[in-house]
Scaffold this motif. Structure first.
Motif, short mmCIF file in Angstrom:
data_model
loop_
_atom_site.label_atom_id
_atom_site.label_comp_id
_atom_site.label_asym_id
_atom_site.label_seq_id
_atom_site.Cartn_x
_atom_site.Cartn_y
_atom_site.Cartn_z
N MET A 1 0.84 -1.19 0.00
CA MET A 1 0.00 0.00 0.00
C MET A 1 0.88 1.25 0.00
O MET A 1 1.77 1.38 0.83
N ASN A 2 0.64 2.14 -0.94
CA ASN A 2 1.41 3.37 -1.05
C ASN A 2 0.96 4.39 0.00
O ASN A 2 -0.19 4.40 0.40
N SER A 3 1.90 5.26 0.40
CA SER A 3 1.54 6.37 1.27
C SER A 3 2.39 7.57 0.88
O SER A 3 3.40 7.45 0.19
N THR A 4 1.96 8.74 1.33
CA THR A 4 2.64 9.99 0.98
C THR A 4 3.24 10.62 2.22
O THR A 4 2.58 10.71 3.26
N LEU A 5 4.50 11.03 2.10
CA LEU A 5 5.16 11.78 3.16
C LEU A 5 5.25 13.23 2.71
O LEU A 5 5.62 13.51 1.57
N TYR A 6 4.90 14.15 3.59
CA TYR A 6 5.02 15.58 3.30
C TYR A 6 6.22 16.10 4.08
O TYR A 6 6.31 15.90 5.30
N ILE A 7 7.14 16.74 3.36
CA ILE A 7 8.41 17.12 3.96
C ILE A 7 8.68 18.60 3.73
O ILE A 7 8.71 19.07 2.59
N LYS A 8 8.88 19.30 4.82
CA LYS A 8 9.15 20.74 4.78
C LYS A 8 10.62 20.99 4.46
O LYS A 8 11.49 20.22 4.87
N ASN A 9 10.88 22.06 3.75
CA ASN A 9 12.22 22.55 3.39
C ASN A 9 12.84 21.82 2.20
O ASN A 9 14.03 21.98 1.94
N MET A 10 12.07 21.05 1.46
CA MET A 10 12.55 20.47 0.21
C MET A 10 12.36 21.53 -0.87
O MET A 10 11.25 21.78 -1.30
N VAL A 11 13.45 22.16 -1.29
CA VAL A 11 13.31 23.30 -2.19
C VAL A 11 14.12 23.18 -3.49
O VAL A 11 14.08 24.08 -4.30
N CYS A 12 14.84 22.09 -3.65
CA CYS A 12 15.67 21.99 -4.85
C CYS A 12 15.90 20.51 -5.19
O CYS A 12 15.54 19.61 -4.43
N ASP A 13 16.53 20.29 -6.32
CA ASP A 13 16.81 18.92 -6.75
C ASP A 13 17.76 18.21 -5.78
O ASP A 13 17.63 17.02 -5.55
N ARG A 14 18.70 18.95 -5.22
CA ARG A 14 19.62 18.35 -4.24
C ARG A 14 18.87 17.88 -3.00
O ARG A 14 19.19 16.85 -2.43
N CYS A 15 17.86 18.67 -2.61
CA CYS A 15 17.02 18.27 -1.47
C CYS A 15 16.30 16.96 -1.78
O CYS A 15 16.22 16.07 -0.93
N LYS A 16 15.77 16.87 -2.99
CA LYS A 16 15.07 15.64 -3.40
C LYS A 16 16.02 14.45 -3.33
O LYS A 16 15.66 13.39 -2.83
N MET A 17 17.26 14.63 -3.80
CA MET A 17 18.24 13.54 -3.76
C MET A 17 18.59 13.17 -2.32
O MET A 17 18.72 11.98 -2.00
N ALA A 18 18.73 14.17 -1.45
CA ALA A 18 19.07 13.90 -0.05
C ALA A 18 17.97 13.11 0.64
O ALA A 18 18.24 12.14 1.36
N VAL A 19 16.72 13.50 0.41
CA VAL A 19 15.60 12.80 1.02
C VAL A 19 15.51 11.38 0.48
O VAL A 19 15.34 10.42 1.24
N GLU A 20 15.66 11.24 -0.83
CA GLU A 20 15.61 9.91 -1.43
C GLU A 20 16.73 9.02 -0.87
O GLU A 20 16.53 7.84 -0.61
N SER A 21 17.89 9.60 -0.65
CA SER A 21 19.02 8.86 -0.09
C SER A 21 18.71 8.36 1.33
O SER A 21 19.01 7.22 1.67
N VAL A 22 18.10 9.22 2.14
CA VAL A 22 17.73 8.82 3.50
C VAL A 22 16.75 7.65 3.45
O VAL A 22 16.91 6.65 4.17
N LEU A 23 15.75 7.76 2.60
CA LEU A 23 14.73 6.71 2.52
C LEU A 23 15.32 5.41 1.98
O LEU A 23 14.99 4.33 2.47
N THR A 24 16.21 5.51 1.01
CA THR A 24 16.87 4.32 0.46
C THR A 24 17.71 3.64 1.54
O THR A 24 17.69 2.42 1.68
N LYS A 25 18.44 4.47 2.32
CA LYS A 25 19.26 3.93 3.41
C LYS A 25 18.40 3.16 4.42
O LYS A 25 18.83 2.15 4.96
N LEU A 26 17.18 3.64 4.62
CA LEU A 26 16.26 2.98 5.55
C LEU A 26 15.44 1.88 4.88
O LEU A 26 14.51 1.35 5.47
#
Length: 188
Positions: A1-26
């Motif tokens: 089942m899919n779910s959505t996370l809402y994340i404050k302070n994601m303002v650029c492509d680097r932010c998207k990569m950083a968040v994706e990296s955290v989630l991948t690590k977990l």
């Protein structure tokens, strides 16, 4: 089942990569990563949600649980996207754009945004545009006329007037400054 996370302070492509990296690590499968919003392929347990929250906070992000804050973040992300990452249409109607992006009535979004931030959506949009103009001025690749055209100002005079109203200086005075007075997008 899919779910959505809402994340404050994601303002650029680097932010998207950083968040994706955290989630991948977990070991969390990401299906789609956008500014301020990540669709993942699972529901998070309370323990995993707490870990995600802590990991994101260590990087300066905030996992949002409050619906009002989520909506504000979505509005800000939509404005960042149109100002910084898309060639905007000169006929763009901001209220129609925001309403379409969030699939809600603009009047209720505008009221909420003003209540929570103390600023109108329009003023936030103008502040983002001026930050983008500052960025383009500092790159020193385009003339002020080209910047005005790219940012869909009706004239250089209109751009200069709005720039001076927001920053207290002319674009030329800003260009001559050596110090970096640009603001991070998430602090606008």
């Amino acid at each position: 089942m899919n779910s959505t996370l809402y994340i404050k302070n994601m303002v650029c492509d680097r932010c998207k990569m950083a968040v994706e990296s955290v989630l991948t690590k977990l070991q969390i499968v990401t299906l789609n990563v956008e500014l301020g919003e990540v669709i993942i392929g699972q529901e998070l347990s309370d323990t995993l949600r707490k870990t995600v929250k802590e990991e994101l906070e260590a990087l300066g992000f905030e996992l949002l649980d409050d619906q009002r804050q989520r909506t504000i973040t979505q509005i800000k992300s939509a404005i960042i996207k149109i100002v910084h990452y898309q060639q905007s249409d000169p006929t763009l109607n901001l209220s129609d754009y925001i309403s379409t992006e969030l699939r809600q009535e603009y009047s209720s979004l505008s009221k909420l945004f003003s209540e929570v931030t103390g600023m109108t959506i329009e003023k936030h949009y103008i502040a983002q545009r001026i930050e983008r103009v500052k960025e383009l001025i500092k790159y020193d690749e385009l003339s002020l006329t080209q910047i005005a055209l790219q940012m869909n100002y009706s004239s250089v005079a209109h751009l200069s007037s709005q720039f001076k109203t927001i920053t207290g200086m002319t674009p030329s005075a800003f260009k001559a400054m050596k110090a970096n007075t640009r603001m991070p997008l998430d602090q606008i």
